[in-house]
Design a protein around this motif. Structure first.
Motif, PDB file in Angstrom:
ATOM      1  N   PRO A 107       0.822  -1.216   0.000  1.00  0.00           N
ATOM      2  CA  PRO A 107       0.000   0.000   0.000  1.00  0.00           C
ATOM      3  C   PRO A 107       0.856   1.267   0.000  1.00  0.00           C
ATOM      4  O   PRO A 107       1.879   1.332   0.679  1.00  0.00           O
ATOM      5  CB  PRO A 107      -0.801  -0.108   1.292  1.00  0.00           C
ATOM      6  CG  PRO A 107       0.017  -0.974   2.180  1.00  0.00           C
ATOM      7  CD  PRO A 107       0.837  -1.875   1.298  1.00  0.00           C
ATOM      8  N   SER A 139      -3.745   4.743  -2.061  1.00  0.00           N
ATOM      9  CA  SER A 139      -4.521   5.178  -0.898  1.00  0.00           C
ATOM     10  C   SER A 139      -5.217   6.515  -1.125  1.00  0.00           C
ATOM     11  O   SER A 139      -4.703   7.379  -1.837  1.00  0.00           O
ATOM     12  CB  SER A 139      -3.567   5.309   0.298  1.00  0.00           C
ATOM     13  OG  SER A 139      -4.189   5.947   1.376  1.00  0.00           O
ATOM     14  N   ASP A 146      -8.176   3.288   3.091  1.00  0.00           N
ATOM     15  CA  ASP A 146      -7.054   3.201   4.027  1.00  0.00           C
ATOM     16  C   ASP A 146      -7.218   4.078   5.275  1.00  0.00           C
ATOM     17  O   ASP A 146      -6.426   4.980   5.522  1.00  0.00           O
ATOM     18  CB  ASP A 146      -5.755   3.554   3.298  1.00  0.00           C
ATOM     19  CG  ASP A 146      -4.520   3.030   4.038  1.00  0.00           C
ATOM     20  OD1 ASP A 146      -4.670   2.220   4.958  1.00  0.00           O
ATOM     21  OD2 ASP A 146      -3.409   3.461   3.688  1.00  0.00           O
TER      22      ASP A 146
END
Length: 159
Positions: A32, A63, A91
């Motif tokens: 991520p 994100s 997120d």
């Protein structure tokens, strides 16, 4: 992150070991995006992992905290060139009120989906099986991202 994963993978392992364990358990490893994680030495590691990855073996997460207007990071551009899936997501941070961020950024997929075997269909979709993933929703404005990160940093100082 390990998606569509039925096994536990312990925290604190080297990233290569974590990716290997997630893959061995049938999950999809996802790197991520986060400010600070994709810059400097950690950024070089992300770029090296992306360059070595093959389609279906690794995905990257984009994100909502990557501010609107920021350029697409090099690792995301390279992943796209290599055919690695890029999975947008909201997120949320571990802070009160962050539940309001859930679902503000994600994706819509155009792909076959077998309702009889939803986990297998999800794994195939996330690994980049035939179909397309399109971002949906909106990332944060720059100052909102800074505010969220400042609150997280303050929480760390308070503990």
């Amino acid at each position: 992150l390990g998606l569509a994963l039925a096994a536990n993978v312990p925290d604190g392992l080297a990233i290569e070991e974590t990716i290997a364990r997630i893959s061995a358990a049938g999950g999809l490893p996802v790197l991520p995006w986060a400010p600070g994680k994709w810059f400097f030495s950690r950024g070089r590691l992300v770029n090296r992992l992306v360059a070595a990855a093959r389609p279906g073996a690794l995905a990257l997460g984009d994100s909502s905290r990557r501010p609107i207007g920021w350029p697409v990071p090099a690792a995301l551009r390279r992943a796209r060139e290599l055919g690695l899936p890029i999975l947008p997501g909201s997120d949320p941070l571990p802070l009160p009120g962050e539940e309001q961020q859930l679902g503000n950024y994600g994706f819509i997929a155009e792909a076959p989906f077998d309702l009889e075997q939803p986990i297998l269909a999800l794994r195939a979709l996330l690994a980049g099986a035939p179909g397309r993933i399109f971002p949906a929703g909106q990332r944060n404005p720059f100052f909102q991202m800074l505010s969220r990160l400042r609150r997280l940093r303050q929480k760390g100082k308070d503990n």
